[in-house]
Enzyme design. Structure first.
Site, PDB file in Angstrom:
ATOM      1  N   HIS A 140       0.833  -1.194   0.000  1.00 55.30           N
ATOM      2  CA  HIS A 140       0.000   0.000   0.000  1.00 55.30           C
ATOM      3  C   HIS A 140       0.870   1.247   0.000  1.00 55.30           C
ATOM      4  O   HIS A 140       1.728   1.438   0.852  1.00 55.30           O
ATOM      5  CB  HIS A 140      -0.987   0.009   1.173  1.00 55.30           C
ATOM      6  CG  HIS A 140      -0.324  -0.085   2.503  1.00 55.30           C
ATOM      7  ND1 HIS A 140      -0.046   1.019   3.267  1.00 55.30           N
ATOM      8  CD2 HIS A 140       0.151  -1.139   3.184  1.00 55.30           C
ATOM      9  CE1 HIS A 140       0.561   0.633   4.374  1.00 55.30           C
ATOM     10  NE2 HIS A 140       0.688  -0.675   4.346  1.00 55.30           N
ATOM     11  N   GLY A 141       0.681   2.037  -1.020  1.00 54.85           N
ATOM     12  CA  GLY A 141       1.207   3.374  -1.175  1.00 54.85           C
ATOM     13  C   GLY A 141       2.552   3.729  -0.582  1.00 54.85           C
ATOM     14  O   GLY A 141       3.553   3.049  -0.753  1.00 54.85           O
TER      15      GLY A 141
END
Length: 157
Positions: free
Chosen positions: A15-16
């Site tokens: 995630h990101g």
């Protein structure tokens, strides 16, 4: 054995900005996700693959295939290993994969979990898994991003 530079438990997997920070910190060029459910879901596999930082190879395995892959001779790749739960990490250690350090980054609240440390929640079974992983000689710590101070998990088990 392959060159594992970082092993992390995070129920969001890739995630990101968090994963980008760890890829940068570890100089990894390959991410190995171990999840028996994600490996069967083409849509989730596509999301995980497209969520990785640019230039990073993403492989997704079930536990058995992951153990076989990780036990292969090292090549030039530097691997980040990701799973959602400590149970998976205990299984791969029991399968012969050496994990020196284990980062606990994200385990969210659920009905069967209680707070372990700040926003990290675990079930009784997961707490037991962490104890077993520590007993097997793995350094287990909480650290969401590289800039944060590491916290040894032992004092919270």
């Amino acid at each position: 054995m392959r060159n594992i530079v970082f092993t992390r438990i995070d129920d969001r997997l890739i995630h990101g900005q968090v994963m980008t920070a760890w890829v940068h910190e570890t100089k990894a060029n390959e991410i190995v996700i171990i999840d028996n459910e994600v490996v069967k879901d083409d849509f989730l596999k596509m999301i995980m693959t497209s969520s990785a930082p640019a230039g990073i190879k993403v492989l997704i395995f079930g536990e058995e295939d992951a153990i076989s892959y990780l036990k292969e001779d090292a090549d030039s790749n530097k691997l980040i290993v990701l799973s959602k739960t400590p149970n998976v990490i205990l299984d791969i250690i029991d399968g012969g994969v050496s994990i020196d350090k284990l980062n606990v980054g994200g385990m969210g609240a659920r009905k069967d979990r209680t707070q372990l440390y700040r926003n990290i929640s675990v079930s009784d079974e997961e707490r037991k898994c962490f104890r077993e992983i520590v007993e097997k000689g793995t350094d287990v710590f909480v650290q969401v991003i590289p800039e944060e101070k590491r916290v040894d998990i032992k004092q919270y088990l």
